[in-house]
Design a protein around this motif. Structure first.
Motif, PDB file in Angstrom:
ATOM      1  N   ARG A  53     -19.756   4.473   5.659  1.00 18.66           N
ATOM      2  CA  ARG A  53     -19.179   4.740   4.333  1.00 18.66           C
ATOM      3  C   ARG A  53     -17.924   5.592   4.446  1.00 18.66           C
ATOM      4  NH1 ARG A  53     -24.698   5.198   2.789  1.00 18.66           N
ATOM      5  NH2 ARG A  53     -24.616   7.470   3.048  1.00 18.66           N
ATOM      6  N   ALA A  54     -17.954   6.577   5.342  1.00 19.25           N
ATOM      7  CA  ALA A  54     -16.784   7.431   5.531  1.00 19.25           C
ATOM      8  C   ALA A  54     -15.595   6.623   6.045  1.00 19.25           C
ATOM      9  CB  ALA A  54     -17.109   8.565   6.504  1.00 19.25           C
ATOM     10  N   THR A  55     -15.880   5.680   6.953  1.00 16.27           N
ATOM     11  CA  THR A  55     -14.810   4.833   7.488  1.00 16.27           C
ATOM     12  C   THR A  55     -14.214   3.949   6.400  1.00 16.27           C
ATOM     13  OG1 THR A  55     -15.849   4.796   9.681  1.00 16.27           O
ATOM     14  CG2 THR A  55     -14.249   3.045   9.179  1.00 16.27           C
ATOM     15  N   VAL A  56     -15.088   3.362   5.567  1.00 20.93           N
ATOM     16  CA  VAL A  56     -14.616   2.506   4.477  1.00 20.93           C
ATOM     17  C   VAL A  56     -13.751   3.310   3.508  1.00 20.93           C
ATOM     18  CG1 VAL A  56     -15.332   1.178   2.451  1.00 20.93           C
ATOM     19  CG2 VAL A  56     -16.510   0.859   4.633  1.00 20.93           C
ATOM     20  N   ARG A  57     -14.212   4.533   3.178  1.00 18.47           N
ATOM     21  CA  ARG A  57     -13.430   5.377   2.263  1.00 18.47           C
ATOM     22  C   ARG A  57     -12.067   5.702   2.857  1.00 18.47           C
ATOM     23  NH1 ARG A  57     -18.441   8.007   1.256  1.00 18.47           N
ATOM     24  NH2 ARG A  57     -17.898   9.632   2.754  1.00 18.47           N
ATOM     25  N   ARG A  58     -12.041   5.992   4.154  1.00 14.77           N
ATOM     26  CA  ARG A  58     -10.776   6.347   4.800  1.00 14.77           C
ATOM     27  C   ARG A  58      -9.811   5.161   4.798  1.00 14.77           C
ATOM     28  NH1 ARG A  58      -9.012  10.442   7.802  1.00 14.77           N
ATOM     29  NH2 ARG A  58      -7.333  10.098   9.302  1.00 14.77           N
ATOM     30  N   VAL A  59     -10.331   3.973   5.113  1.00 13.39           N
ATOM     31  CA  VAL A  59      -9.489   2.777   5.113  1.00 13.39           C
ATOM     32  C   VAL A  59      -8.950   2.511   3.712  1.00 13.39           C
ATOM     33  CG1 VAL A  59      -9.485   0.276   5.418  1.00 13.39           C
ATOM     34  CG2 VAL A  59     -10.591   1.737   7.118  1.00 13.39           C
ATOM     35  N   ALA A  60      -9.816   2.677   2.685  1.00 11.77           N
ATOM     36  CA  ALA A  60      -9.389   2.456   1.302  1.00 11.77           C
ATOM     37  C   ALA A  60      -8.292   3.442   0.911  1.00 11.77           C
ATOM     38  CB  ALA A  60     -10.580   2.580   0.358  1.00 11.77           C
ATOM     39  N   LYS A  61      -8.432   4.694   1.334  1.00 11.99           N
ATOM     40  CA  LYS A  61      -7.411   5.699   1.023  1.00 11.99           C
ATOM     41  C   LYS A  61      -6.079   5.341   1.674  1.00 11.99           C
ATOM     42  CE  LYS A  61     -10.447   9.728   0.427  1.00 11.99           C
ATOM     43  NZ  LYS A  61     -10.844  11.037   1.018  1.00 11.99           N
ATOM     44  N   ILE A  62      -6.138   4.909   2.937  1.00  8.37           N
ATOM     45  CA  ILE A  62      -4.915   4.541   3.648  1.00  8.37           C
ATOM     46  C   ILE A  62      -4.240   3.358   2.961  1.00  8.37           C
ATOM     47  CG2 ILE A  62      -4.018   3.542   5.792  1.00  8.37           C
ATOM     48  CD1 ILE A  62      -6.050   5.239   7.312  1.00  8.37           C
ATOM     49  N   ALA A  63      -5.050   2.345   2.597  1.00 10.65           N
ATOM     50  CA  ALA A  63      -4.489   1.151   1.957  1.00 10.65           C
ATOM     51  C   ALA A  63      -3.865   1.483   0.607  1.00 10.65           C
ATOM     52  CB  ALA A  63      -5.575   0.090   1.789  1.00 10.65           C
ATOM     53  N   GLY A  64      -4.575   2.266  -0.208  1.00  8.29           N
ATOM     54  CA  GLY A  64      -4.070   2.603  -1.535  1.00  8.29           C
ATOM     55  C   GLY A  64      -2.844   3.488  -1.483  1.00  8.29           C
ATOM     56  N   ALA A  65      -2.948   4.605  -0.751  1.00  9.18           N
ATOM     57  CA  ALA A  65      -1.829   5.545  -0.687  1.00  9.18           C
ATOM     58  C   ALA A  65      -0.639   4.937   0.037  1.00  9.18           C
ATOM     59  CB  ALA A  65      -2.272   6.830   0.017  1.00  9.18           C
ATOM     60  N   GLY A  66      -0.883   4.187   1.115  1.00  7.66           N
ATOM     61  CA  GLY A  66       0.211   3.564   1.851  1.00  7.66           C
ATOM     62  C   GLY A  66       0.971   2.556   1.009  1.00  7.66           C
ATOM     63  N   SER A  67       0.248   1.813   0.179  1.00  3.53           N
ATOM     64  CA  SER A  67       0.893   0.823  -0.694  1.00  3.53           C
ATOM     65  C   SER A  67       1.782   1.498  -1.734  1.00  3.53           C
ATOM     66  CB  SER A  67      -0.165  -0.036  -1.393  1.00  3.53           C
ATOM     67  OG  SER A  67      -0.923  -0.773  -0.456  1.00  3.53           O
ATOM     68  N   VAL A  68       1.264   2.558  -2.360  1.00  7.26           N
ATOM     69  CA  VAL A  68       2.038   3.278  -3.381  1.00  7.26           C
ATOM     70  C   VAL A  68       3.280   3.916  -2.764  1.00  7.26           C
ATOM     71  CG1 VAL A  68       2.014   5.225  -4.982  1.00  7.26           C
ATOM     72  CG2 VAL A  68       0.047   3.693  -4.862  1.00  7.26           C
ATOM     73  N   VAL A  69       3.099   4.565  -1.614  1.00  3.14           N
ATOM     74  CA  VAL A  69       4.224   5.216  -0.947  1.00  3.14           C
ATOM     75  C   VAL A  69       5.269   4.182  -0.547  1.00  3.14           C
ATOM     76  CG1 VAL A  69       4.907   6.426   1.156  1.00  3.14           C
ATOM     77  CG2 VAL A  69       2.952   7.227  -0.149  1.00  3.14           C
ATOM     78  N   GLY A  70       4.821   3.049  -0.027  1.00  3.54           N
ATOM     79  CA  GLY A  70       5.759   2.005   0.365  1.00  3.54           C
ATOM     80  C   GLY A  70       6.589   1.516  -0.812  1.00  3.54           C
ATOM     81  N   PHE A  71       5.930   1.265  -1.952  1.00  3.72           N
ATOM     82  CA  PHE A  71       6.655   0.782  -3.127  1.00  3.72           C
ATOM     83  C   PHE A  71       7.697   1.801  -3.577  1.00  3.72           C
ATOM     84  CE2 PHE A  71       7.322   0.579  -7.690  1.00  3.72           C
ATOM     85  CZ  PHE A  71       7.675  -0.750  -7.860  1.00  3.72           C
ATOM     86  N   LEU A  72       7.301   3.070  -3.654  1.00  2.00           N
ATOM     87  CA  LEU A  72       8.230   4.091  -4.129  1.00  2.00           C
ATOM     88  C   LEU A  72       9.365   4.327  -3.136  1.00  2.00           C
ATOM     89  CD1 LEU A  72       5.648   6.541  -5.705  1.00  2.00           C
ATOM     90  CD2 LEU A  72       7.297   5.102  -6.911  1.00  2.00           C
ATOM     91  N   THR A  73       9.087   4.099  -1.847  1.00  2.00           N
ATOM     92  CA  THR A  73      10.158   4.179  -0.851  1.00  2.00           C
ATOM     93  C   THR A  73      11.237   3.153  -1.153  1.00  2.00           C
ATOM     94  OG1 THR A  73       8.687   4.972   0.895  1.00  2.00           O
ATOM     95  CG2 THR A  73      10.707   3.891   1.596  1.00  2.00           C
ATOM     96  N   GLY A  74      10.817   1.917  -1.386  1.00  2.00           N
ATOM     97  CA  GLY A  74      11.778   0.875  -1.690  1.00  2.00           C
ATOM     98  C   GLY A  74      12.461   1.083  -3.027  1.00  2.00           C
ATOM     99  N   PHE A  75      11.714   1.544  -4.016  1.00  2.00           N
ATOM    100  CA  PHE A  75      12.250   1.696  -5.372  1.00  2.00           C
ATOM    101  C   PHE A  75      13.223   2.862  -5.476  1.00  2.00           C
ATOM    102  CE2 PHE A  75      11.522   3.393  -9.804  1.00  2.00           C
ATOM    103  CZ  PHE A  75      12.326   2.452 -10.423  1.00  2.00           C
ATOM    104  N   LEU A  76      12.842   4.017  -4.926  1.00  2.00           N
ATOM    105  CA  LEU A  76      13.654   5.223  -5.086  1.00  2.00           C
ATOM    106  C   LEU A  76      14.576   5.492  -3.905  1.00  2.00           C
ATOM    107  CD1 LEU A  76      10.973   7.633  -6.607  1.00  2.00           C
ATOM    108  CD2 LEU A  76      12.746   6.343  -7.815  1.00  2.00           C
ATOM    109  N   GLY A  77      14.361   4.802  -2.787  1.00  2.00           N
ATOM    110  CA  GLY A  77      15.243   4.978  -1.640  1.00  2.00           C
ATOM    111  C   GLY A  77      15.150   6.338  -0.992  1.00  2.00           C
ATOM    112  N   VAL A  78      13.963   6.944  -1.035  1.00  2.00           N
ATOM    113  CA  VAL A  78      13.836   8.302  -0.516  1.00  2.00           C
ATOM    114  C   VAL A  78      13.036   8.377   0.762  1.00  2.00           C
ATOM    115  CG1 VAL A  78      14.126   9.418  -2.742  1.00  2.00           C
ATOM    116  CG2 VAL A  78      11.847   8.693  -2.032  1.00  2.00           C
ATOM    117  N   GLY A  79      12.723   7.227   1.388  1.00  2.00           N
ATOM    118  CA  GLY A  79      11.955   7.265   2.616  1.00  2.00           C
ATOM    119  C   GLY A  79      10.482   7.470   2.374  1.00  2.00           C
TER     120      GLY A  79
END
Length: 287
Positions: free
Chosen positions: A162-188
């Motif tokens: 369960r801990a592994t699943v939660r960690r993977v879900a956090k990485i997928a969710g946060a990584g996706s949001v950060v990636g989008f905002l990187t492209g949108f705002l151009g701030v890396g």
């Protein structure tokens, strides 16, 4: 004269990224817009190039240390590639005032979250003590030979899954949001990656800084790929800016090695507050 100013600003941005693992794009965009006269769309593209170069240099400088969580960093980077591409496409369709106001609002929000989280962590640390029912501060798990080790192992296996699943879900969710905002705002995305790694993934501030640089490298490459047919780069500005910024990043690493995690957290949040307020006020006055 423009090249000299670009170099001076690049030194500041490089020091910030090298010390804090992010925040350079937060400085680079306003610097390119307000100090060097670029429009928001050109500045966000130039910022991605600059941050990508600095971040790659920062990763290389940390290869011999243990301040990069490679599995988490690669996970964040990979899931952020398609969303960074999508954010770059949206960037081209959004008016300049919306870009800058979005930029300002997000920096202030992240700063508040970091300050609140840092204060809460400090209070927990100050009041830490042995857990109830475990006077010696131990885990409370029976020692081997007590007749329950087999049952404990059976119970721990699904808990670990369960801990592994939660960690993977956090990485997928946060990584996706950060990636989008990187492209949108151009701030890396470093000003988002570092808080995400500390608040969601539980990394220490030094580890979050090193890992953030790896994620920024991934996101910058993806964002540039999405802009490849719409590049408007002024290399007379970006060249000296990036070159001096790399030197600043190497100096920033030396500074980071001498600062505590709490001090780094406060410095990062303070930077975001200052930049967010400045860009927000300037954007509102320009409406």
């Amino acid at each position: 004269m423009t090249g000299v100013l670009a170099g001076a600003l690049g030194l500041v941005v490089g020091l910030v990224i090298g010390t804090l693992g992010g925040g350079g794009g937060v400085l680079a965009v306003p610097a390119l817009v307000y100090a060097l006269g670029q429009d928001a769309r050109t500045a966000t593209t130039g910022s991605i190039v600059i941050v990508g170069i600095i971040s790659a240099a920062g990763v290389l400088a940390r290869l011999r240390g243990r301040t990069i969580d490679w599995r988490t960093g690669v996970g964040f980077g990979v899931v952020g590639v398609p969303t960074a591409w999508a954010g770059s496409l949206v960037n081209r369709a959004v008016p300049q005032p919306v870009l800058l106001l979005s930029f300002a609002a997000l920096t202030l929000l992240i700063a508040v979250l970091m300050l609140v989280r840092g204060s809460s962590s400090a209070r927990r640390t100050d009041g830490a003590g042995p857990s109830p029912g475990t006077p010696d501060g131990g885990s409370g798990v029976p020692a081997a030979g007590g007749g329950t080790s087999g049952a404990t192992a059976v119970l721990e296996a699904p808990t670990r899954r369960r801990a592994t699943v939660r960690r993977v879900a956090k990485i997928a969710g946060a990584g996706s949001v950060v990636g989008f905002l990187t492209g949108f705002l151009g701030v890396g995305g470093g000003f988002l990656v570092v808080p995400a790694l500390t608040m969601l993934m539980g990394l220490s501030m030094p580890a979050a800084i090193g890992t953030s640089l790896l994620v920024l490298t991934f996101n910058s490459i993806s964002s540039m790929g999405a802009r490849i047919g719409h590049l408007d780069l002024d290399w007379a500005v970006i060249g000296p800016f990036a070159a001096v910024a790399v030197l600043g990043a190497l100096g920033g690493k030396l500074v980071a090695d001498r600062m505590s995690g709490a001090a780094l957290n406060r410095a990062f949040a303070g930077l975001l507050v200052a930049v967010g307020l400045f860009v927000g006020v300037q954007s509102l006055l320009a409406l």
